[in-house]
Scaffold this motif. Structure first.
Motif, mmCIF file in Angstrom:
data_model
loop_
_atom_site.group_PDB
_atom_site.id
_atom_site.type_symbol
_atom_site.label_atom_id
_atom_site.label_comp_id
_atom_site.label_asym_id
_atom_site.label_seq_id
_atom_site.Cartn_x
_atom_site.Cartn_y
_atom_site.Cartn_z
ATOM 1 N N UNK A 26 43.605 38.608 31.505
ATOM 2 C CA UNK A 26 42.766 37.409 30.834
ATOM 3 C C UNK A 26 41.587 37.602 30.813
ATOM 4 N N UNK A 27 40.918 38.821 31.088
ATOM 5 C CA UNK A 27 39.634 39.188 31.012
ATOM 6 C C UNK A 27 39.221 40.277 29.734
ATOM 7 N N UNK A 83 34.336 31.917 25.645
ATOM 8 C CA UNK A 83 33.457 32.970 25.229
ATOM 9 C C UNK A 83 32.491 32.740 26.238
ATOM 10 N N UNK A 84 32.222 33.606 27.119
ATOM 11 C CA UNK A 84 30.958 33.609 27.946
ATOM 12 C C UNK A 84 30.013 34.852 27.740
ATOM 13 N N UNK A 85 28.547 34.621 27.361
ATOM 14 C CA UNK A 85 27.789 35.544 27.155
ATOM 15 C C UNK A 85 26.832 35.658 28.197
ATOM 16 N N UNK A 86 26.542 36.955 28.525
ATOM 17 C CA UNK A 86 25.852 37.093 29.843
ATOM 18 C C UNK A 86 26.712 37.312 31.067
ATOM 19 N N UNK A 129 39.721 32.543 38.933
ATOM 20 C CA UNK A 129 40.150 32.280 40.023
ATOM 21 C C UNK A 129 40.889 30.966 40.232
ATOM 22 N N UNK A 130 40.582 29.962 39.107
ATOM 23 C CA UNK A 130 40.751 28.541 39.379
ATOM 24 C C UNK A 130 41.452 28.228 37.750
ATOM 25 N N UNK A 131 41.542 29.101 36.749
ATOM 26 C CA UNK A 131 41.820 28.848 35.713
ATOM 27 C C UNK A 131 42.973 30.265 35.362
ATOM 28 N N UNK A 132 43.912 29.926 34.260
ATOM 29 C CA UNK A 132 44.626 30.837 33.659
ATOM 30 C C UNK A 132 44.126 31.357 32.260
ATOM 31 N N UNK A 133 43.145 30.314 31.922
ATOM 32 C CA UNK A 133 42.699 30.430 30.489
ATOM 33 C C UNK A 133 41.843 31.606 30.346
ATOM 34 N N UNK A 153 37.691 30.857 20.518
ATOM 35 C CA UNK A 153 37.347 29.928 21.738
ATOM 36 C C UNK A 153 37.176 28.493 21.435
ATOM 37 N N UNK A 154 37.544 27.797 22.762
ATOM 38 C CA UNK A 154 37.368 26.351 22.429
ATOM 39 C C UNK A 154 35.990 26.089 23.094
#
Length: 354
Positions: free
Chosen positions: A50-51, A3-6, A21-25, A73-74
């Protein structure tokens, strides 16, 4: 899942793009979409499963609880912040509400979620808080750069609010055991930066034939960090950082503001010459300084290099050329974000400066 805020703002959006770009997570991306949060920054992910974007506030505890319970989320990475010093001088209340109260509410929501995980989930979970070098205050020319042990001495409403958020994150680790990581970065620049900040403002004004306003004598020094390098540093801290630790992230590029503007003018003279053949340097104008303007910031980034093996890949020369090339190629983006409200803000901030 993280989970990304902002994650629709300048640094947050760059991080989300870099991550995918670097992960499939997958990423759950929460952003309030204030003036600096922009869905256009994430246009490349429009059809990316993925988004998952959610418009909302980190202070909305019910929403945060729902997202955490639903998506499990981890890690939570907190980029959400009011971040412009001049705006904090004109209106500090938004900075108190988002950066202090919002961070507190986010921490409490995350703590409750973390306590509900099984032992393995609690062990693996991380809360990464993205902060700024401005919490350390101002340096004299001869002073050593900011290390992670430097005392906090914030001088603006913005930096004071970020310092308070850092203290909250630290306290939630030491009091409750929440597995936190903190990064304090130097001045970022690069694609998608809102054009009230120095570098994109100079580019936009130069191309529009407007004055290039430089505060004071132009000798305020900052350490400049290309945003792509910042993203790789955050990924590395999330991957291998020690719990409860702070990592300073810098570009090893200390330069006075006037040198930055001269560099921008020289590159624009090369890449997009003025129709009259004159240099963009003729548009430079010195204006009344910002109240309480910190003289110098400099980051000692040896800890993150020593412990995690991270060092910036870009020099200022390579990073600023990439940045100017991006803005020249994305004038439509600049036009869309430069709304009437933004123009009103510029008038408010610069009208009284001679």
């Amino acid at each position: 899942m993280i989970l990304v805020t902002g994650g629709a703002g300048f640094i947050g959006a760059n991080f989300v793009l870099d991550w995918l770009k670097h992960h499939d997570e997958p990423v759950v991306n929460l952003d309030k979409l204030t003036y600096a949060g922009n869905r256009d920054n994430l246009a490349a992910l429009a059809n990316d499963s993925r988004h998952h974007f959610v418009q909302g506030d980190i202070g909305d505890t019910a929403l945060i609880a729902e997202l955490l319970t639903t998506h499990r989320p981890r890690a939570v990475l907190n980029f959400a912040a009011e971040s412009h010093v001049d705006r904090s001088i004109h209106g500090p209340s938004d900075f108190i509400e988002t950066n202090i109260v919002g961070t507190f509410r986010l921490l409490e929501s995350v703590r409750q979620y973390w306590l509900g995980l099984d032992a393995a989930g609690r062990e693996a979970f991380r809360f990464l808080h993205v902060s700024t070098d401005e919490v350390y205050g101002s340096l004299e020319r001869e002073d050593a750069p900011f290390a992670e042990t430097h005392p906090y001495q914030p001088n603006s409403p913005y930096s004071a609010s970020k310092a308070a958020s850092d203290h909250l994150v630290r306290a939630w680790h030491h009091t409750y055991g929440l597995p936190v990581l903190t990064t304090n970065c130097s001045n970022n620049y690069g694609p998608y930066q809102f054009p009230e900040k120095l570098i994109p403002l100079m580019i936009a004004n130069a191309l529009a034939g407007k004055a290039l306003p430089i505060y004071g004598d132009g000798q305020n020094v900052r350490d400049w960090l290309y945003v792509g390098d910042h993203c790789t540093a955050i990924r590395r801290v999330l991957e291998a950082g020690s719990l409860g630790e702070t990592y300073n992230v810098g570009g090893w590029n200390e330069k006075p503001n006037i040198e930055i503007v001269h560099t921008i003018c020289a590159l624009l003279d090369e890449l997009r010459p003025r129709a009259d053949g004159k240099s963009y340097r003729e548009q430079i104008t010195f204006v009344t300084d910002r109240p309480g303007h910190d003289r110098r910031y400099a980051i000692d980034a040896r800890k993150i290099e020593r412990e995690l093996g991270w060092r910036p890949a870009e020099t200022f020369e390579t990073g600023i050329r990439k940045t100017i090339a991006w803005y020249l190629a994305h004038q439509d983006w600049v036009e869309r974000v430069s709304s009437g409200a933004y123009r009103d803000w510029l008038a408010t901030n610069y009208a009284h400066r001679s």
